[in-house]
Design an enzyme around this catalytic site. Structure first.
Site, PDB file in Angstrom:
ATOM      1  N   SER A  17     -10.741 -35.362  43.806  1.00  0.00           N
ATOM      2  CA  SER A  17     -11.321 -35.968  45.009  1.00  0.00           C
ATOM      3  C   SER A  17     -10.313 -36.862  45.721  1.00  0.00           C
ATOM      4  O   SER A  17     -10.139 -36.781  46.943  1.00  0.00           O
ATOM      5  CB  SER A  17     -12.560 -36.790  44.641  1.00  0.00           C
ATOM      6  OG  SER A  17     -13.556 -35.980  44.078  1.00  0.00           O
TER       7      SER A  17
ATOM      8  N   ARG B  57      -7.959 -35.860  49.385  1.00  0.00           N
ATOM      9  CA  ARG B  57      -7.941 -36.771  50.523  1.00  0.00           C
ATOM     10  C   ARG B  57      -6.521 -37.247  50.811  1.00  0.00           C
ATOM     11  O   ARG B  57      -6.090 -37.307  51.967  1.00  0.00           O
ATOM     12  CB  ARG B  57      -8.859 -37.974  50.241  1.00  0.00           C
ATOM     13  CG  ARG B  57     -10.327 -37.653  50.339  1.00  0.00           C
ATOM     14  CD  ARG B  57     -11.206 -38.712  49.676  1.00  0.00           C
ATOM     15  NE  ARG B  57     -12.623 -38.478  49.928  1.00  0.00           N
ATOM     16  CZ  ARG B  57     -13.360 -37.542  49.306  1.00  0.00           C
ATOM     17  NH1 ARG B  57     -12.793 -36.775  48.389  1.00  0.00           N
ATOM     18  NH2 ARG B  57     -14.645 -37.398  49.593  1.00  0.00           N
TER      19      ARG B  57
ATOM     20  N   ASP C 251     -21.877 -34.869  41.156  1.00  0.00           N
ATOM     21  CA  ASP C 251     -21.024 -34.036  40.303  1.00  0.00           C
ATOM     22  C   ASP C 251     -21.198 -34.346  38.820  1.00  0.00           C
ATOM     23  O   ASP C 251     -20.716 -33.597  37.962  1.00  0.00           O
ATOM     24  CB  ASP C 251     -19.546 -34.189  40.696  1.00  0.00           C
ATOM     25  CG  ASP C 251     -19.194 -33.384  41.939  1.00  0.00           C
ATOM     26  OD1 ASP C 251     -20.007 -32.507  42.318  1.00  0.00           O
ATOM     27  OD2 ASP C 251     -18.125 -33.608  42.525  1.00  0.00           O
TER      28      ASP C 251
ATOM     29  N   ARG D 134     -17.953 -26.728  36.516  1.00  0.00           N
ATOM     30  CA  ARG D 134     -18.740 -27.787  35.879  1.00  0.00           C
ATOM     31  C   ARG D 134     -19.800 -27.227  34.926  1.00  0.00           C
ATOM     32  O   ARG D 134     -20.187 -27.901  33.974  1.00  0.00           O
ATOM     33  CB  ARG D 134     -19.357 -28.708  36.927  1.00  0.00           C
ATOM     34  CG  ARG D 134     -18.296 -29.358  37.818  1.00  0.00           C
ATOM     35  CD  ARG D 134     -18.734 -30.655  38.434  1.00  0.00           C
ATOM     36  NE  ARG D 134     -17.752 -31.108  39.418  1.00  0.00           N
ATOM     37  CZ  ARG D 134     -16.598 -31.697  39.111  1.00  0.00           C
ATOM     38  NH1 ARG D 134     -16.272 -31.902  37.854  1.00  0.00           N
ATOM     39  NH2 ARG D 134     -15.761 -32.069  40.066  1.00  0.00           N
TER      40      ARG D 134
END
Length: 428
Positions: free
Chosen positions: A26, A30, A309, A384
């Site tokens: 994450s 970015r 998540d 996941r």
């Protein structure tokens, strides 16, 4: 043909290990977009090796090289579209939609078959409302997209729903300082995954970009990026699987270096959640120590709105421990790599547990919980799912996980790390 992996854990269920996690996907995604927008004044340290990040980094490098070669990519011969294929990388799809919208050139942003089923219309329409030239190549509101530059901003204000995907909001916020007029973004309704928006703004602040967040409106004026380095912290999402392992082991002492108690990552909330299961988190020596202590689980309701998540991990832990917990804040789970609600319902049924949906909440019914000698878990091309169910090897003699390679999306060394902790893995 994809390979499966067979997991087992023999001997005492005592975990004592140190695991070095890759950089946060994450944060890294970015940071890469911010670096590209800064045109080199911002650098990134501790790059993640997650497949999604590798894909995004490769795309941005190729775009930069083309821009340098041709002055800008709009000068490419005959205005041929630059095909940008990001495969199954959902974050890359959202972030690149906004990034490419403000570039010179002609692009087709495409992905895997599953990506064609994941909505992008809310973000695309928001960009179009301020001047973006975006059209849908196939199905309205879904990838692949055709994106045409140069960008000519026609408005500063944009409205976007807050309960769909925070990545839409983050994508807009990152391009905001590069827009001629800046951006005033109004979030409609409740904001899901707020920590991810806070992460985006905090990272922008680290490179000199100021913002004004007043109630449901965020304003970012046109600004230039400072010369700076963005250091990517290890991945708290990956850490969550070690909390799960600690919870299902008889005894556990696990050290995860590099993680800190003041993380930008929303999934660092795993420390608070897992305290309910007797897993303590002690920050020292440049990382976090996980230790299992005897504790009766009493918490029955988990609101995962700010950390969706973590949902598969927490749901599976509760199911395996026989806790009839209730979960809220799972609205975005059906548009992830797979329909994660349906996937959980299907796989938990294999150990006799029901995951019941009712009025935007989900309740576990563990009355039929049982552990067979062997179980096979389908992953639905979702990393996941594989990692959330892998700790079942501490309770079930043999756990077969389909599509072994699926973990490459976020945690490529997951199976190797399990072996370090005493699990046995065999490719089949």
């Amino acid at each position: 043909m994809s390979k499966n992996v067979l997991l087992s854990f023999k001997g005492n269920k005592q975990i004592d290990t140190e695991i070095k996690l890759t950089g946060s996907k994450s944060e890294c995604n970015r940071a890469l977009i911010i670096s590209a927008l800064s045109k080199g004044t911002v650098s990134v340290e501790n790059l993640s090796v997650a497949a999604d990040t590798v894909t995004l980094n490769k795309v941005l490098i190729e775009l930069r090289e083309k821009s340098l070669e041709f002055g800008n990519v709009s000068n490419l011969k005959s205005q041929i579209s630059n095909l940008v294929d990001i495969g199954p990388a959902g974050t890359a799809m959202r972030f690149l939609t906004a990034f490419l919208a403000i570039q010179d050139g002609k692009f087709v942003l495409a992905g895997s078959e599953r990506m064609k089923q994941r909505p992008i219309g809310i973000l695309a329409e928001a960009l179009k409302s301020i001047g973006g030239n975006i059209s849908y190549e196939e199905k309205e509101g879904f990838p692949p997209l055709q994106i045409l530059g140069p960008f000519k901003q026609t408005a500063k204000e944009v409205k976007i729903k807050g309960d769909i995907s925070s990545q839409y909001i983050s994508a807009l916020l990152m391009i905001a300082p590069s827009l001629p007029l800046g951006l005033t973004l109004e979030i409609e309704g409740e904001l899901t995954s707020k920590p991810y928006v806070e992460m985006t703004l905090a990272m922008l602040e680290q490179v000199g970009i100021r913002n004004d967040w007043n109630e449901n409106t965020i304003t970012i004026e046109p600004q230039t990026f400072n010369t700076a380095k963005l250091y990517v912290e290890p991945d708290w999402s990956a850490a969550s699987y070690w909390y799960s392992i600690a919870a299902l082991a008889d005894e556990a002492s696990i050290f995860l270096p590099g993680l800190n108690g003041y993380s930008l990552q929303g999934d660092s909330k795993i420390t608070e959640i897992m305290a309910n299961f007797g897993i303590t988190s002690q920050f020292k020596d440049g990382g976090v120590f996980l230790k299992k202590e005897p504790k009766k689980v009493e918490r029955k309701i988990f609101d995962l709105k700010e950390c969706p998540d973590l949902a598969q991990t927490i749901v599976v832990i509760c199911a395996v421990l026989g806790q009839d917990a209730t979960f809220t804040g799972l609205e975005t789970l059906k548009i992830k790599e797979t329909d994660r609600v349906l996937a959980l319902q299907t796989e938990l049924a294999k150990i006799g547990v029901k995951f019941i949906e009712k009025n935007f909440s989900y309740k576990l019914d563990c009355s039929g919980l049982h552990f067979p000698e062997k179980i096979t878990i389908s992953t639905y091309e979702d990393h996941r799912m594989a990692m959330a169910f892998a700790p079942l090897a501490l309770k079930i003699k043999e756990v077969e996980i389909e599509e072994k390679q699926v973990v490459e999306k976020s945690y490529p060394y997951f199976w190797d790390d399990l072996e370090k902790a005493g699990f046995e893995t065999r490719e089949i």
